[in-house]
Design an enzyme around this catalytic site. Structure first.
Site, short mmCIF file in Angstrom:
data_model
loop_
_atom_site.label_atom_id
_atom_site.label_comp_id
_atom_site.label_asym_id
_atom_site.label_seq_id
_atom_site.Cartn_x
_atom_site.Cartn_y
_atom_site.Cartn_z
N ASN A 10 24.23 -58.86 51.01
CA ASN A 10 23.99 -59.01 52.30
C ASN A 10 22.56 -59.30 52.73
OD1 ASN A 10 23.80 -58.16 55.02
ND2 ASN A 10 23.63 -55.94 54.65
N TRP A 11 22.40 -60.73 53.12
CA TRP A 11 21.39 -61.35 53.43
C TRP A 11 20.49 -60.75 54.67
CZ3 TRP A 11 22.02 -67.27 51.98
CH2 TRP A 11 22.34 -67.40 50.67
N LYS A 12 21.22 -59.80 55.43
CA LYS A 12 20.50 -59.35 56.73
C LYS A 12 19.88 -60.69 57.34
CE LYS A 12 20.21 -54.94 54.29
NZ LYS A 12 19.52 -53.73 54.02
N HIS A 94 27.61 -51.10 58.89
CA HIS A 94 26.28 -51.00 58.05
C HIS A 94 25.32 -50.04 58.72
CE1 HIS A 94 22.55 -52.03 56.00
NE2 HIS A 94 23.26 -52.40 55.20
N GLU A 96 22.43 -50.13 59.33
CA GLU A 96 21.56 -50.63 60.31
C GLU A 96 22.27 -51.11 61.90
OE1 GLU A 96 20.04 -53.83 57.86
OE2 GLU A 96 19.31 -52.37 56.38
N GLU A 166 26.99 -46.19 51.40
CA GLU A 166 25.60 -46.43 51.15
C GLU A 166 24.47 -45.17 51.79
OE1 GLU A 166 25.04 -50.84 51.24
OE2 GLU A 166 25.41 -50.54 53.19
N GLY A 172 17.16 -50.01 51.29
CA GLY A 172 15.98 -50.61 51.29
C GLY A 172 14.70 -49.94 50.73
N SER A 212 19.77 -50.15 47.24
CA SER A 212 18.84 -50.26 46.03
C SER A 212 19.56 -50.51 44.79
CB SER A 212 17.65 -49.22 46.03
OG SER A 212 16.97 -48.92 47.27
N GLY A 233 21.34 -55.44 49.12
CA GLY A 233 20.37 -56.04 50.11
C GLY A 233 19.13 -56.80 49.48
N GLY A 234 18.26 -56.10 49.61
CA GLY A 234 17.01 -56.93 49.09
C GLY A 234 17.10 -57.75 47.74
P1 PGA Z 1 19.34 -52.56 49.53
O1 PGA Z 1 20.07 -52.85 50.87
O2 PGA Z 1 20.14 -53.24 48.37
O3 PGA Z 1 18.22 -53.32 50.03
O4 PGA Z 1 18.99 -51.16 49.52
C1 PGA Z 1 21.56 -52.61 50.80
C2 PGA Z 1 22.36 -52.65 52.03
O5 PGA Z 1 21.79 -52.51 53.16
O6 PGA Z 1 23.67 -52.87 52.14
#
Ligand code: PGA
Length: 251
Positions: A10-12, A94, A96, A166, A172, A212, A233-234
């Site tokens: 997930n590149w956000k 998600h 966010e 999640e 994050g 993470s 994510g990251g």
């Molecule tokens: P993260 O994000 O791997 O940076 O913790 C996961 C996500 O938001 O799906």
């Protein structure tokens, strides 16, 4: 039952077009015989990446979609638009989207319902916040999110769903849920699915972990009995990290 693992990046809101193409040039060479790789770039990069990935067994998926078919919804993107460029899967729910963009369980329910009735696959995300974890009522929180989001779907619809647990406190933050915490929740989720649908569904539905995930913990997490891959994510923004995570799932 053996379930093929998924590693979804997930590149956000990261990556310009040029940066996306550069990272993708590496991704197409990753060995992925036993793992499904998915990449969720921003809307502007969906079509070029779709064209780049098509010959390389990498699925391009969307980060969001609207719950209506079309109309006066400035700034939104529909299921039909995604399908028209060959994108057949979308992330819904998600944390966010929930916390920063006000997407309630009810809105998410409409999104999942509309998408899965109109030929889209969905990665449905959910998970408790830190305080809910500390209060000990995280099972109730997760159950409610699933009840509203997916447990009322038909059998045909649920077949189009992948779940992604999640915990918000792990997204994050660099803090990962520990293996016991992850397996406990994933088993609980599979049981909820089993109570509502046939056993073939609960045995085959894929449940990802997100929060993470990194090269140093991916093997341990992906080896858990009810974990079928990860939503990353990251670490999906760094080629070598993402490659190691895919290798951890490619078993
Ligand atoms: P993260 O994000 O791997 O940076 O913790 C996961 C996500 O938001 O799906």
């Amino acid at each position: 039952m053996k379930r093929k693992k998924i590693v979804a990046g997930n590149w956000k809101m990261n990556m310009t077009l040029d940066e996306s193409i550069e990272l993708s040039n590496g991704l197409i060479n990753i060995n992925k015989s036993n793992v499904d790789i998915m990449i969720a770039p921003s809307f502007t990069n969906l079509y070029p990446l779709k064209k780049q990935f098509d010959a390389h067994q990498i699925d391009v998926i969307a980060q969001n979609v609207n719950q209506n078919s079309k109309g006066a919804f400035t700034g939104e993107v529909s299921v039909e638009m995604l399908k028209s460029i060959g994108v057949n899967c979308v992330i819904i729910g998600h944390s966010e989207r929930r916390s920063l963009f006000g997407e309630t369980d009810q809105i998410l329910c409409k999104k999942v319902n509309y998408a899965t009735s109109n030929g889209m696959n969905v990665i449905f995300c959910f998970g408790e916040e830190l305080q809910q974890r500390q209060n000990g009522n995280y099972f109730d929180v997760i159950q409610k999110q699933l009840e509203v989001g997916v447990l009322s779907l038909s059998t045909e619809q649920i077949k189009k769903v992948t779940l992604a647990y999640e915990p918000v406190w792990a997204i994050g933050t660099g803090v990962t849920a520990n293996p016991d915490q992850i397996q406990e929740i994933h088993k609980f989720i599979r049981n909820l699915i089993h109570q509502r649908f046939e056993e073939t569904i609960s045995n085959s539905i894929r449940i990802l972990y997100g929060g993470s995930v990194k090269p140093t913990n991916a093997v341990e997490i992906f080896n858990l009995a009810d974990v079928d891959g990860g939503l990353i994510g990251g670490a999906s923004l760094k080629f070598t990290d993402f490659q190691s995570i895919v290798e951890a799932a490619d078993v």
